[in-house]
Design a protein around this motif. Structure first.
Motif, PDB file in Angstrom:
ATOM      1  N   PHE A 109     -62.626 -76.778  28.158  1.00  0.00           N
ATOM      2  CA  PHE A 109     -62.579 -75.644  28.747  1.00  0.00           C
ATOM      3  C   PHE A 109     -63.679 -75.730  30.110  1.00  0.00           C
ATOM      4  O   PHE A 109     -63.496 -75.605  31.250  1.00  0.00           O
ATOM      5  N   LEU A 115     -57.806 -71.282  34.062  1.00  0.00           N
ATOM      6  CA  LEU A 115     -56.754 -71.045  33.114  1.00  0.00           C
ATOM      7  C   LEU A 115     -55.516 -70.306  33.501  1.00  0.00           C
ATOM      8  O   LEU A 115     -55.439 -69.251  34.184  1.00  0.00           O
ATOM      9  N   SER A 133     -61.297 -68.341  27.711  1.00  0.00           N
ATOM     10  CA  SER A 133     -61.437 -68.671  28.974  1.00  0.00           C
ATOM     11  C   SER A 133     -62.481 -68.075  29.522  1.00  0.00           C
ATOM     12  O   SER A 133     -63.367 -68.400  30.330  1.00  0.00           O
ATOM     13  N   TYR A 136     -66.056 -68.934  28.614  1.00  0.00           N
ATOM     14  CA  TYR A 136     -66.498 -70.213  29.531  1.00  0.00           C
ATOM     15  C   TYR A 136     -66.755 -70.147  30.772  1.00  0.00           C
ATOM     16  O   TYR A 136     -67.182 -70.923  31.659  1.00  0.00           O
ATOM     17  N   LEU A 138     -64.037 -69.320  33.027  1.00  0.00           N
ATOM     18  CA  LEU A 138     -62.848 -69.720  33.832  1.00  0.00           C
ATOM     19  C   LEU A 138     -62.139 -68.402  34.133  1.00  0.00           C
ATOM     20  O   LEU A 138     -61.576 -67.766  33.288  1.00  0.00           O
TER      21      LEU A 138
END
Length: 210
Positions: A109, A115, A133, A136, A138
């Motif tokens: 990730f 994502l 996601s 992290y 994203l």
């Protein structure tokens, strides 16, 4: 009777059947030690999870020939889907057909920017990879289906897409918007952990017993 669901979309559908109170408790995010808030933008998109028909990844690849973006497909792939994916092996696609341990998951990730969730209209799940996601940092790129429309409209953690000029539209997202989406992802994840889910259930039990 109380009914608990993990999305507003599911609540809307159940409200047509049940007249009881329906509670929406967000699917929980993981607590992570690192995020990619300050990572360099590398034009890398990640699809993570079991590859199956309703996830829409095969159809996405058929319709979108990526040239400037790269795509990683990470997760268990069944034999039929793998056969279809191998037809597109010359495209900018990396396939990692395996189970990921915690450290591998973190590295996966942290090394990507978005994502991808190309799920089909009939998908009825809760999109667990999406909540990993968000932890992290994203942002998510989602197919234009109801479960994602409601979530993105409220939380501003990604963008909806259609197959028309997909790559051009993603690359046109400016740095300011991209950074704000990343910040929104991390903010959402910190407010919606397993701890918060437990608190929500405790409150619900207190209401029932009162």
């Amino acid at each position: 009777m109380k009914i608990v669901v993990h999305s507003q979309n599911h609540k809307n559908k159940l409200s047509k059947i049940f007249k009881n109170t329906i509670k929406v408790f967000n699917y929980p995010c993981e607590i992570v030690k690192k995020n990619n808030l300050n990572q360099t933008y590398n034009k890398k998109i990640l699809f993570f999870g079991l590859v199956r028909e309703d996830k829409g990844i095969i159809d996405f690849i058929k319709k979108n020939k990526l040239q400037k973006l790269t795509l990683t497909i990470a997760g268990k792939v069944n034999a039929k889907s793998m056969y279809q994916l191998m037809k597109y092996k010359n495209l900018k696609i990396t396939i990692k057909n395996k189970y990921f341990h915690k450290k591998e998951l973190e590295n996966l990730f942290l090394s990507h920017d978005y994502l991808l969730l190309p799920y089909k209209k009939g998908y009825a799940g809760s999109a667990g990879p999406m909540h990993i996601s968000l932890s992290y940092g994203l942002p998510i790129i989602c197919s234009n289906i109801e479960i994602f429309r409601d979530f993105l409209k409220k939380n501003k953690v990604g963008v909806l897409y259609n197959d028309y000029k997909f790559e051009k539209n993603i690359l046109s997202i400016n740095k300011k918007k991209f950074l704000q989406m990343k910040k929104n992802c991390i903010s959402f994840s910190k407010k919606n952990t397993w701890f918060h889910l437990g608190q929500n259930y405790e409150t619900l039990y207190d209401e029932i017993e009162a």
